[in-house]
Scaffold this motif. Structure first.
Motif, PDB file in Angstrom:
ATOM      1  N   CYS A 115       0.843  -1.193   0.000  1.00  0.00           N
ATOM      2  CA  CYS A 115       0.000   0.000   0.000  1.00  0.00           C
ATOM      3  C   CYS A 115       0.884   1.251   0.000  1.00  0.00           C
ATOM      4  CB  CYS A 115      -0.888  -0.005   1.237  1.00  0.00           C
ATOM      5  SG  CYS A 115      -1.887   1.480   1.389  1.00  0.00           S
TER       6      CYS A 115
ATOM      7  N   CYS B  19      -6.307  -2.615   0.612  1.00  0.00           N
ATOM      8  CA  CYS B  19      -5.346  -2.660   1.700  1.00  0.00           C
ATOM      9  C   CYS B  19      -6.105  -2.916   2.994  1.00  0.00           C
ATOM     10  CB  CYS B  19      -4.592  -1.338   1.785  1.00  0.00           C
ATOM     11  SG  CYS B  19      -3.596  -1.223   3.276  1.00  0.00           S
TER      12      CYS B  19
ATOM     13  N   CYS C 253      -5.451   0.008   5.846  1.00  0.00           N
ATOM     14  CA  CYS C 253      -6.164   1.286   5.884  1.00  0.00           C
ATOM     15  C   CYS C 253      -7.522   1.218   5.209  1.00  0.00           C
ATOM     16  CB  CYS C 253      -5.319   2.387   5.239  1.00  0.00           C
ATOM     17  SG  CYS C 253      -5.035   2.139   3.471  1.00  0.00           S
TER      18      CYS C 253
ATOM     19  N   HIS D  30      -2.884   3.496   9.214  1.00  0.00           N
ATOM     20  CA  HIS D  30      -1.851   2.465   9.271  1.00  0.00           C
ATOM     21  C   HIS D  30      -1.165   2.485  10.623  1.00  0.00           C
ATOM     22  CE1 HIS D  30      -1.790   0.666   5.350  1.00  0.00           C
ATOM     23  NE2 HIS D  30      -1.987   1.821   4.794  1.00  0.00           N
TER      24      HIS D  30
HETATM   25 ZN   LIG Z   1      -3.096   0.985   3.217  1.00  0.00          ZN
END
Ligand SMILES: [Zn+2]
Length: 75
Positions: free
Chosen positions: A12, A31, A34, A68
């Protein structure tokens, strides 16, 4: 369909640590760090945050790296 080899090296772009792998879901790469959803165009993933779908509850790209940092580690 993205090859497993390619998925293995993709990360990502919004992850400051570049550790979050992407998972193919339909015609998107998602992802799980996130929640960003990146498009797949002509079989190639477009890892451009500006063209990706923001995760639910996120209003701007500036909030994504923080997710994240705050989320569970996946690598
Ligand atoms: Zn991400």
């Amino acid at each position: 369909m993205i090859s497993a080899d390619l998925l293995e090296i993709l990360r990502c772009p919004m992850d400051p640590r570049r550790q979050s792998r992407l998972v193919e879901e339909g015609d998107r790469l998602v992802c799980h760090g996130c929640g960003m959803k990146y498009k797949i165009k002509d079989g190639f993933p477009v890892l451009v945050a500006e063209e990706a779908e923001l995760p639910p509850g996120v209003e701007s790209l500036e909030q994504v790296p923080a997710r994240h940092a705050a989320g569970p580690s996946d690598g």
